[in-house]
Design a protein around this motif. Structure first.
Motif, PDB file in Angstrom:
ATOM      1  N   SER A 189       0.879  -1.475  -0.305  1.00  0.00           N
ATOM      2  CA  SER A 189       0.063   0.104   0.165  1.00  0.00           C
ATOM      3  C   SER A 189       0.355   1.727   0.129  1.00  0.00           C
ATOM      4  CB  SER A 189      -1.489  -0.044   1.275  1.00  0.00           C
ATOM      5  OG  SER A 189      -0.083   0.077   2.190  1.00  0.00           O
ATOM      6  N   ASN A 190       1.911   0.887   0.852  1.00  0.00           N
ATOM      7  CA  ASN A 190       3.144   2.510   0.824  1.00  0.00           C
ATOM      8  C   ASN A 190       3.789   2.911  -0.690  1.00  0.00           C
ATOM      9  OD1 ASN A 190       2.919   3.089   3.315  1.00  0.00           O
ATOM     10  ND2 ASN A 190       4.651   2.082   3.699  1.00  0.00           N
ATOM     11  N   ALA A 191       3.927   1.097  -1.598  1.00  0.00           N
ATOM     12  CA  ALA A 191       4.218   1.646  -2.817  1.00  0.00           C
ATOM     13  C   ALA A 191       3.165   2.230  -3.599  1.00  0.00           C
ATOM     14  CB  ALA A 191       4.638  -0.318  -3.752  1.00  0.00           C
ATOM     15  N   LYS A 232       0.629   3.953  -2.284  1.00  0.00           N
ATOM     16  CA  LYS A 232       0.889   5.223  -1.557  1.00  0.00           C
ATOM     17  C   LYS A 232       2.056   6.599  -2.733  1.00  0.00           C
ATOM     18  CE  LYS A 232       0.161   6.137   2.489  1.00  0.00           C
ATOM     19  NZ  LYS A 232       0.066   6.192   3.492  1.00  0.00           N
ATOM     20  N   TYR A 233       2.611   6.208  -2.491  1.00  0.00           N
ATOM     21  CA  TYR A 233       3.940   7.021  -2.816  1.00  0.00           C
ATOM     22  C   TYR A 233       4.481   6.875  -4.335  1.00  0.00           C
ATOM     23  CZ  TYR A 233       3.839   7.535   2.095  1.00  0.00           C
ATOM     24  OH  TYR A 233       3.209   7.945   3.920  1.00  0.00           O
ATOM     25  N   ARG A 234       3.819   7.077  -5.247  1.00  0.00           N
ATOM     26  CA  ARG A 234       3.881   6.792  -6.500  1.00  0.00           C
ATOM     27  C   ARG A 234       4.200   7.562  -6.748  1.00  0.00           C
ATOM     28  NH1 ARG A 234      -1.775   5.522  -5.921  1.00  0.00           N
ATOM     29  NH2 ARG A 234      -3.101   7.601  -6.883  1.00  0.00           N
ATOM     30  N   ARG A 281       9.887  -3.335  -4.758  1.00  0.00           N
ATOM     31  CA  ARG A 281      10.635  -2.274  -5.795  1.00  0.00           C
ATOM     32  C   ARG A 281       9.489  -1.709  -6.566  1.00  0.00           C
ATOM     33  NH1 ARG A 281      14.136  -5.197  -9.218  1.00  0.00           N
ATOM     34  NH2 ARG A 281      15.762  -5.035  -7.596  1.00  0.00           N
ATOM     35  N   ASP A 282       9.901  -0.398  -6.189  1.00  0.00           N
ATOM     36  CA  ASP A 282       8.038   0.327  -7.052  1.00  0.00           C
ATOM     37  C   ASP A 282       9.500   1.644  -7.736  1.00  0.00           C
ATOM     38  OD1 ASP A 282       8.594   3.299  -5.815  1.00  0.00           O
ATOM     39  OD2 ASP A 282       7.992   1.698  -3.892  1.00  0.00           O
ATOM     40  N   ASN A 283       8.544   1.941  -8.270  1.00  0.00           N
ATOM     41  CA  ASN A 283       8.658   3.145  -9.673  1.00  0.00           C
ATOM     42  C   ASN A 283       8.310   5.080  -8.504  1.00  0.00           C
ATOM     43  OD1 ASN A 283       6.799   3.484 -10.315  1.00  0.00           O
ATOM     44  ND2 ASN A 283       6.942   2.685 -12.470  1.00  0.00           N
ATOM     45  N   ARG A 310       6.959   8.138  12.949  1.00  0.00           N
ATOM     46  CA  ARG A 310       8.057   9.008  11.628  1.00  0.00           C
ATOM     47  C   ARG A 310       7.403   9.440  10.659  1.00  0.00           C
ATOM     48  NH1 ARG A 310      13.463   9.831  14.290  1.00  0.00           N
ATOM     49  NH2 ARG A 310      12.402  10.045  16.737  1.00  0.00           N
ATOM     50  N   ARG A 311       7.433  10.672   9.926  1.00  0.00           N
ATOM     51  CA  ARG A 311       6.677  11.363   8.271  1.00  0.00           C
ATOM     52  C   ARG A 311       7.445  11.705   7.892  1.00  0.00           C
ATOM     53  NH1 ARG A 311       1.602  11.187   6.859  1.00  0.00           N
ATOM     54  NH2 ARG A 311       1.524  10.194   4.874  1.00  0.00           N
ATOM     55  N   LEU A 312       7.546  11.596   6.339  1.00  0.00           N
ATOM     56  CA  LEU A 312       7.875  12.268   5.635  1.00  0.00           C
ATOM     57  C   LEU A 312       7.510  14.156   5.303  1.00  0.00           C
ATOM     58  CD1 LEU A 312      11.004   9.876   3.755  1.00  0.00           C
ATOM     59  CD2 LEU A 312      10.846  11.092   6.089  1.00  0.00           C
ATOM     60  N   HIS A 313       6.420  13.228   4.826  1.00  0.00           N
ATOM     61  CA  HIS A 313       4.919  14.285   3.538  1.00  0.00           C
ATOM     62  C   HIS A 313       3.945  14.586   4.875  1.00  0.00           C
ATOM     63  CE1 HIS A 313       7.857  12.866   0.338  1.00  0.00           C
ATOM     64  NE2 HIS A 313       7.135  11.675   0.992  1.00  0.00           N
ATOM     65  N   SER A 314       3.473  15.989   4.292  1.00  0.00           N
ATOM     66  CA  SER A 314       2.378  16.050   4.795  1.00  0.00           C
ATOM     67  C   SER A 314       0.894  15.375   4.867  1.00  0.00           C
ATOM     68  CB  SER A 314       1.900  17.987   5.122  1.00  0.00           C
ATOM     69  OG  SER A 314       0.397  18.013   5.015  1.00  0.00           O
ATOM     70  N   GLY A 366      -2.303   9.145   6.062  1.00  0.00           N
ATOM     71  CA  GLY A 366      -0.700   8.340   6.897  1.00  0.00           C
ATOM     72  C   GLY A 366      -1.041   8.266   8.146  1.00  0.00           C
ATOM     73  N   THR A 367      -0.006   7.419   9.384  1.00  0.00           N
ATOM     74  CA  THR A 367      -0.236   7.658  10.580  1.00  0.00           C
ATOM     75  C   THR A 367       1.299   8.190  11.052  1.00  0.00           C
ATOM     76  OG1 THR A 367      -0.168   5.356  11.115  1.00  0.00           O
ATOM     77  CG2 THR A 367      -2.035   6.528  10.775  1.00  0.00           C
ATOM     78  N   GLY A 368       2.560   7.574   9.765  1.00  0.00           N
ATOM     79  CA  GLY A 368       3.368   7.488  10.446  1.00  0.00           C
ATOM     80  C   GLY A 368       4.244   5.757  11.246  1.00  0.00           C
ATOM     81  N   VAL A 369       2.617   5.022  11.246  1.00  0.00           N
ATOM     82  CA  VAL A 369       3.120   4.083  11.957  1.00  0.00           C
ATOM     83  C   VAL A 369       2.859   2.413  11.454  1.00  0.00           C
ATOM     84  CG1 VAL A 369       2.474   2.100  13.707  1.00  0.00           C
ATOM     85  CG2 VAL A 369       1.950   5.029  14.001  1.00  0.00           C
ATOM     86  N   GLY A 370       3.047   2.513   9.422  1.00  0.00           N
ATOM     87  CA  GLY A 370       3.129   0.705   8.880  1.00  0.00           C
ATOM     88  C   GLY A 370       4.186   0.550   8.362  1.00  0.00           C
ATOM     89  N   LEU A 371       5.729   1.390   8.729  1.00  0.00           N
ATOM     90  CA  LEU A 371       7.206   1.160   8.664  1.00  0.00           C
ATOM     91  C   LEU A 371       7.568   0.093   9.612  1.00  0.00           C
ATOM     92  CD1 LEU A 371       8.813   2.672   5.837  1.00  0.00           C
ATOM     93  CD2 LEU A 371       7.459   0.545   5.494  1.00  0.00           C
ATOM     94  N   ALA A 372       6.725   0.992  10.994  1.00  0.00           N
ATOM     95  CA  ALA A 372       7.601   0.690  12.362  1.00  0.00           C
ATOM     96  C   ALA A 372       6.753  -1.208  12.633  1.00  0.00           C
ATOM     97  CB  ALA A 372       6.936   1.248  13.081  1.00  0.00           C
TER      98      ALA A 372
HETATM   99  P1  ADP Z   1       2.947   6.333   7.009  1.00  0.00           P
HETATM  100  O1  ADP Z   1       2.720   5.756   5.138  1.00  0.00           O
HETATM  101  O2  ADP Z   1       1.555   6.097   7.224  1.00  0.00           O
HETATM  102  O3  ADP Z   1       3.565   8.085   7.105  1.00  0.00           O
HETATM  103  P2  ADP Z   1       4.627   4.152   6.642  1.00  0.00           P
HETATM  104  O4  ADP Z   1       5.800   4.027   8.218  1.00  0.00           O
HETATM  105  O5  ADP Z   1       4.455   3.430   6.288  1.00  0.00           O
HETATM  106  O6  ADP Z   1       4.033   5.335   7.332  1.00  0.00           O
HETATM  107  O7  ADP Z   1       5.775   5.219   6.097  1.00  0.00           O
HETATM  108  C1  ADP Z   1       7.394   5.935   6.389  1.00  0.00           C
HETATM  109  C2  ADP Z   1       7.161   7.076   5.444  1.00  0.00           C
HETATM  110  O8  ADP Z   1       8.000   6.717   4.531  1.00  0.00           O
HETATM  111  C3  ADP Z   1       6.109   7.574   4.667  1.00  0.00           C
HETATM  112  O9  ADP Z   1       5.745   9.135   5.156  1.00  0.00           O
HETATM  113  C4  ADP Z   1       6.830   7.536   3.626  1.00  0.00           C
HETATM  114  O10 ADP Z   1       7.776   9.003   3.581  1.00  0.00           O
HETATM  115  C5  ADP Z   1       8.171   7.193   3.579  1.00  0.00           C
HETATM  116  N1  ADP Z   1       7.655   5.195   2.545  1.00  0.00           N
HETATM  117  C6  ADP Z   1       7.520   4.279   2.979  1.00  0.00           C
HETATM  118  N2  ADP Z   1       7.046   3.550   1.757  1.00  0.00           N
HETATM  119  C7  ADP Z   1       7.530   4.992   0.772  1.00  0.00           C
HETATM  120  C8  ADP Z   1       7.689   4.470  -0.470  1.00  0.00           C
HETATM  121  N3  ADP Z   1       7.553   3.080  -1.150  1.00  0.00           N
HETATM  122  N4  ADP Z   1       8.226   5.262  -1.354  1.00  0.00           N
HETATM  123  C9  ADP Z   1       8.197   6.285  -0.934  1.00  0.00           C
HETATM  124  N5  ADP Z   1       8.260   7.076   0.570  1.00  0.00           N
HETATM  125  C10 ADP Z   1       7.858   5.533   1.298  1.00  0.00           C
END
Ligand code: ADP
Length: 467
Positions: A356-358, A360-362, A386-388, A405-409, A415-421
């Protein structure tokens, strides 16, 4: 043949216990040294023409020593020691008998003293080996009797010579008194060794006490931990139910307000915007609550692993994300999916979050393509997704795996910033690793390792064999 004989004499006795082995090694050196020493003496006697009759005692003793080497090799250390002592005793007795029938020469008789010295030496050796009062008393008594009788014979034969009287008395006193003294010293030594052993028992008891205390502490801590895990589970349950409830009420009433406003024709764009904010806020809060719930539940997961078919997992995840995949027109290429050993539900969650991240962050500039593949490496299965998409700057490679921790607003990407954790925790539970390779604007590759089925099978076989 020569090699066999050399092996017979040179190879030692293998016992797992280090102290036993060391003790046995000493005994073995003693047996071998005595054997070599006696062999040299016997050869010397042959050379000087003293004859087999005179050597009969030595032959018996040598046979006894070879027997004790044999017993030693069989691991019968105690028996080897007994044979050694008895062999020496027989040597003294037989040599004396032969000597008495051979000659009354006082010079030869004087050599009895030398034999006695050898006896006393052997006696001490035995003490250090048997550590048993009864054995010490037995040999002490036996030696004293043999030497006393021997002294009486000498006394009887030599007392007639006036110039030998002094020697006879001296001999008698030395033999009986000497052996009694040696027995006493031996007993004292034994008592000393017992005290040492006792001290060891005290130390062992102290160590055991400390171990018990530590075990009790570990037990208490485990109990505390179990309690806090239970509390955490209860807390997560309360959070999920009690916090979601008012949220549902809010969104329910907001929907009602919107309907009422529509009915009354009050279609103010500002009010609509405010209502949208409230709706978005509540659904964001709902997502956050369920993510926190998922994350906290992972703290109390039991390790119950089975073979997981990743093709099946991806199939299920794809149907869960069907809407997003359809809307994003994502092309998903699956190259090679090796089965892993783990918990299916958790692995499903892992793939769902990463896929879902791949999506979302397309990137807006190109069609989305996601490639999934795996290979086996060092007993683990190494997967990549792997995504592009928009990619990640290297300085964030570590931080993105931390919760919140999120990199985007939220304005751009929900998103919540918990998915990758959550992904990291799932991988930790499986004893694997997770990391990312990426460059900004050039897509991202998420790598992770999971236990392979073969390794798990080998480990379970080892456990079965150990039992
Ligand atoms: P969320 O997606 O809810 O913000 P995640 O913990 O899943 O939280 O991801 C943390 C951060 O990592 C995201 O805010 C995003 O900036 C970055 N990220 C995760 N997956 C990708 C991806 N496939 N491509 C680019 N950035 C990503």
């Amino acid at each position: 043949m020569a090699i066999e004989i050399a092996n017979f004499f040179l190879s030692g006795y293998n016992n797992a216990n280090y102290f036993e082995r060391r003790k046995a090694a000493y005994l073995y050196y003693i047996i071998l040294s005595a054997f070599i020493f006696l062999s040299i003496i016997s050869l010397g006697q042959l050379y000087f023409g003293l004859g087999l009759l005179y050597m009969s005692g030595n032959i018996v003793a040598l046979t006894g020593m070879v027997l004790s080497v044999f017993l030693f090799r069989k691991g019968k250390i105690g028996a080897a020691g007994h044979v050694l002592v008895l062999g020496s005793l027989v040597l003294i007795v037989m040599e004396t008998i032969v000597r008495d029938s051979y000659s009354t020469d006082p010079a030869i008789r004087y050599r009895v003293y030398l034999d006695m010295v050898a006896l006393v030496g052997v006696y001490f050796i035995v003490i250090s080996f048997f550590r048993d009062r009864r054995v010490v008393m037995f040999y002490g008594g036996l030696f004293t009797i043999v030497l006393f009788v021997h002294s009486l014979v000498i006394h009887h034969q030599l007392y007639a010579y006036p110039d030998m009287r002094m020697f006879v008395w001296e001999h008698l006193i030395t033999v009986t008194g000497g052996m009694t003294a040696v027995t006493a010293i031996a007993m004292w030594l034994l008592a000393f060794m017992d005290a040492l052993a006792q001290q060891n028992v005290v130390y062992a008891e102290q160590i055991k006490m400390q171990k018990d205390i530590l075990e009790k502490m570990v037990e208490e801590r485990t109990h505390d931990l179990q309690m806090s895990n239970k509390n955490l589970r209860e807390f997560a349950y309360i959070v999920s139910h009690d916090l979601k409830e008012p949220l549902r009420t809010i969104s329910g009433f907001v929907t009602l307000i919107r309907k009422e406003l529509d009915k009354t024709g009050m279609n103010d764009s500002d009010i609509n915007e405010y209502i949208n904010y409230v709706t978005k806020g509540t659904s964001q809060m709902e997502r956050l609550i369920s993510d926190i719930l998922t994350y906290s539940k992972l703290n109390v997961v039991e390790k119950d692993f089975y073979e997981v078919d990743i093709n099946g997992v991806i199939g299920e995840v794809k149907s869960l994300l069907a809407k997003a995949i359809y809307e994003s027109e994502a092309e998903i290429v699956i190259t090679n999916c090796i089965h892993v050993n783990g918990q299916k539900a958790l692995i499903e969650q892992l793939f769902q979050n990463l896929l879902s991240n791949a999506i979302k962050y397309r990137s807006a500039d190109r069609d989305l393509k996601i490639v999934i593949g795996s290979k086996e490496e060092d007993g683990m299965v190494k997967y990549f997704i792997r995504d592009n998409g928009i990619g990640i700057k290297p300085e964030y490679f570590e931080t993105i795996f931390k919760a919140f921790r999120r990199l985007h607003s939220k304005v751009y990407y929900e998103g919540t910033g918990v998915g990758l954790a959550i992904c990291k925790k799932i991988i930790d539970i499986h004893g694997g690793d997770i990391w990312v390779e990426s460059a900004e604007g050039e897509g991202a590759s998420f790598w992770f390792t999971l236990p392979s089925v073969q390794t798990a099978f080998a480990a379970s076989q080892a456990v079965v064999q150990a039992h």
